[in-house]
Each structure stands twice: as C-alpha cells, then as structure tokens.
Design a protein around this motif. Structure first.
Motif, mmCIF file in Angstrom:
data_model
loop_
_atom_site.group_PDB
_atom_site.id
_atom_site.type_symbol
_atom_site.label_atom_id
_atom_site.label_comp_id
_atom_site.label_asym_id
_atom_site.label_seq_id
_atom_site.Cartn_x
_atom_site.Cartn_y
_atom_site.Cartn_z
ATOM 1 N N VAL A 23 -2.719 8.695 0.749
ATOM 2 C CA VAL A 23 -2.084 7.259 0.947
ATOM 3 C C VAL A 23 -2.974 6.238 1.731
ATOM 4 O O VAL A 23 -3.363 5.613 1.647
ATOM 5 N N ARG A 25 -5.359 3.878 3.805
ATOM 6 C CA ARG A 25 -4.925 3.136 4.957
ATOM 7 C C ARG A 25 -3.647 2.100 4.663
ATOM 8 O O ARG A 25 -3.109 1.859 5.256
ATOM 9 N N ARG A 26 -2.692 2.719 3.691
ATOM 10 C CA ARG A 26 -1.998 1.917 3.901
ATOM 11 C C ARG A 26 -0.790 2.544 4.193
ATOM 12 O O ARG A 26 -0.689 3.449 4.670
ATOM 13 N N LYS A 169 3.425 -5.387 -0.927
ATOM 14 C CA LYS A 169 2.387 -5.655 -0.921
ATOM 15 C C LYS A 169 1.269 -4.674 -1.884
ATOM 16 O O LYS A 169 1.150 -3.997 -2.835
ATOM 17 N N ASN A 170 -0.022 -4.717 -1.013
ATOM 18 C CA ASN A 170 -0.830 -3.311 -1.621
ATOM 19 C C ASN A 170 -0.714 -1.948 -0.532
ATOM 20 O O ASN A 170 -1.563 -1.726 -0.745
ATOM 21 N N ASN A 171 0.710 -1.296 -0.294
ATOM 22 C CA ASN A 171 0.607 -0.243 0.187
ATOM 23 C C ASN A 171 0.987 0.436 -0.438
ATOM 24 O O ASN A 171 1.108 0.756 -1.955
ATOM 25 N N PHE A 172 1.746 1.376 -0.529
ATOM 26 C CA PHE A 172 2.088 3.017 -0.953
ATOM 27 C C PHE A 172 3.976 2.480 -0.930
ATOM 28 O O PHE A 172 4.332 2.750 -0.689
ATOM 29 N N GLY A 189 -4.266 -3.155 -5.330
ATOM 30 C CA GLY A 189 -4.566 -1.822 -4.143
ATOM 31 C C GLY A 189 -2.897 -1.318 -3.996
ATOM 32 O O GLY A 189 -3.560 -0.743 -3.530
ATOM 33 N N SER A 190 -2.171 -1.860 -4.463
ATOM 34 C CA SER A 190 -1.157 -0.761 -4.648
ATOM 35 C C SER A 190 -1.098 0.478 -4.732
ATOM 36 O O SER A 190 -1.872 0.486 -5.628
ATOM 37 N N ARG A 191 -0.023 2.018 -4.478
ATOM 38 C CA ARG A 191 -0.168 2.904 -4.922
ATOM 39 C C ARG A 191 1.266 2.941 -5.268
ATOM 40 O O ARG A 191 2.027 2.546 -4.145
ATOM 41 N N ASN A 208 -2.773 3.277 -10.565
ATOM 42 C CA ASN A 208 -2.231 3.424 -9.481
ATOM 43 C C ASN A 208 -1.067 4.595 -8.972
ATOM 44 O O ASN A 208 -0.391 4.071 -8.102
#
Length: 228
Positions: A23, A25-26, A169-172, A189-191, A208
């Motif tokens: 994960v 820092r997401r 956004k760029n989170n998980f 930056g997302s996963r 990703n």
C-alpha cells in the motif's frame, strides 16, 4: 515464499510489513458492492423468487450474468436481453434489498489488519444518490472506516468510474468492476487491487494493478496475495 494459512492470519509484524510494502503511504478506498457488502446474495435470492428460477451464485460470473440467465430461462416472458438488464438494475438500486446484505467474507479482517498497519481507510461507491442514506448507515458496520464517499445529487450525471477516479486520486483502490479499475489505473501514482469476476479475467493488465482472479465477493484470496 507463500505463508501457511495460519501464519497469514496472524496480525504480526511480518504481515504488517507486507501490507505497508504493497500500500505504501497511500490511503485505501474500498468499493462497496462485492468488496464490502455481499449485495449479490439478497439480489439473487429475490430474483429467483420473483422469476421462479434457481440461478446459483456460482453461475454469476460477471455483471450481465443474471440477465443472461433470465433471458435463457424465461423466454415465455418475451422480453429482450436489454429489458431483463433494465429489470435487474432495479433490484440493485432497491434499498430494501440491499439492506439485507451481509459482509463479504474476509473484509472485516482485512480492514482490521489495515488498521493495525496504521493505514487510513475509506469507502467509495458509484451507487445512485438515492442510496445515500442506506450507504452512510454502513459506517457502524465497518468501524475502521474514516469516510464514505457516494455521489451526491449534483454529481448524478458524473459517470461512476470518473467519480471514483476523482476521489481515489493517487491512492489505493480495492475494486471488482473492470471499468472502474481501468479508469483509476490512469491516475498517476494510484494502485488497485482488482478482485475480478471470471468473465473479466485476462482482459486488462497494468503495472499498478494487482489482479486477484475470480475473487469478487471474497476477500480471502486478496488477503493471501497481500501476505505472499
């Protein structure tokens, strides 16, 4: 090395470390239907009763499965496939039906482990605004969740995949619906952990996206991937 089932269920430092590695820092965002809420069970039960059929859960392999089975099993109704799809959709937006859903197997444990890892968790859904109240009522059921994001009246015409991409956004993201996976995967930056339906297997790959095949409606295979 794949851990034993017993070790993978242990909330020890090795599993916490693995979660943080995946994960990062997401923040984590969970879809609701088929990821948190087992909405399929009450929907399928009601359809089987109303249409006098016996569609099994194992026969639901994708998002059009129920309508395809109804089209095949009830030709006497003289309805098109598109008409069956429109009818089925009414079950998925019926709050009385959705309120009978239990939790997807493994989701409470996964949320507990994410919390142990110090990761902020949220729910995000493309449900219609009419389902806002019943959706927000899920908060006590999932005590490790910080916020629940659902489209408001002003966002009614915003496609569900776009709404999720704007929120995540760029989170998980933990998701089962392929169009949402494809859209959020474009966010730099997302996963995404994609718990796919059988019909969607092999249809999409991305650097990703962590794909867990045939696991929509069951979190345990995803947990096994996280702790490998």
């Amino acid at each position: 090395m794949v851990m034993s089932a017993e070790r993978s269920l242990y909330p020890g430092p090795e599993n916490i470390s693995r979660i943080r590695k995946v994960v990062g820092r997401r923040m984590v965002f969970y879809d609701i239907d088929a990821i948190c809420e087992d909405s399929l069970t009450p929907v399928l039960d009601k359809i089987n009763v109303d249409f006098l059929v016996n569609i099994q859960r194992t026969q639901v392999t994708g998002f059009d499965s129920i309508s395809r089975h109804l089209f095949r099993l009830r030709p006497d109704l003289k309805l098109s496939f598109e008409q069956f799809r429109a009818i089925e959709w009414q079950y998925w937006i019926n709050p009385n039906i959705l309120s009978r859903a239990g939790s997807v197997p493994g989701i409470q444990f996964l949320m507990f482990m994410m919390d142990c890892a110090g990761i902020e968790q949220n729910l995000v859904t493309s449900r219609n605004p009419e389902l806002k109240d019943i959706t927000l009522e899920l908060k006590p059921k999932y005590p490790f969740i910080n916020n629940i994001y659902i489209r408001g009246e002003s966002q009614r015409d915003l496609p569900g995949d776009v709404f999720k991409a704007l929120i995540v956004k760029n989170n998980f993201l933990v998701e089962d619906f392929l169009p949402n996976v494809q859209r959020v995967a474009k966010n730099i930056g997302s996963r995404i952990m994609w718990l796919s339906w059988p019909d969607d297997n092999g249809t999409f790959k991305s650097r990703n996206v962590l794909h867990v095949p045939n696991s929509a409606g069951n979190i345990w295979p995803a947990w096994a991937r996280l702790t490998q």
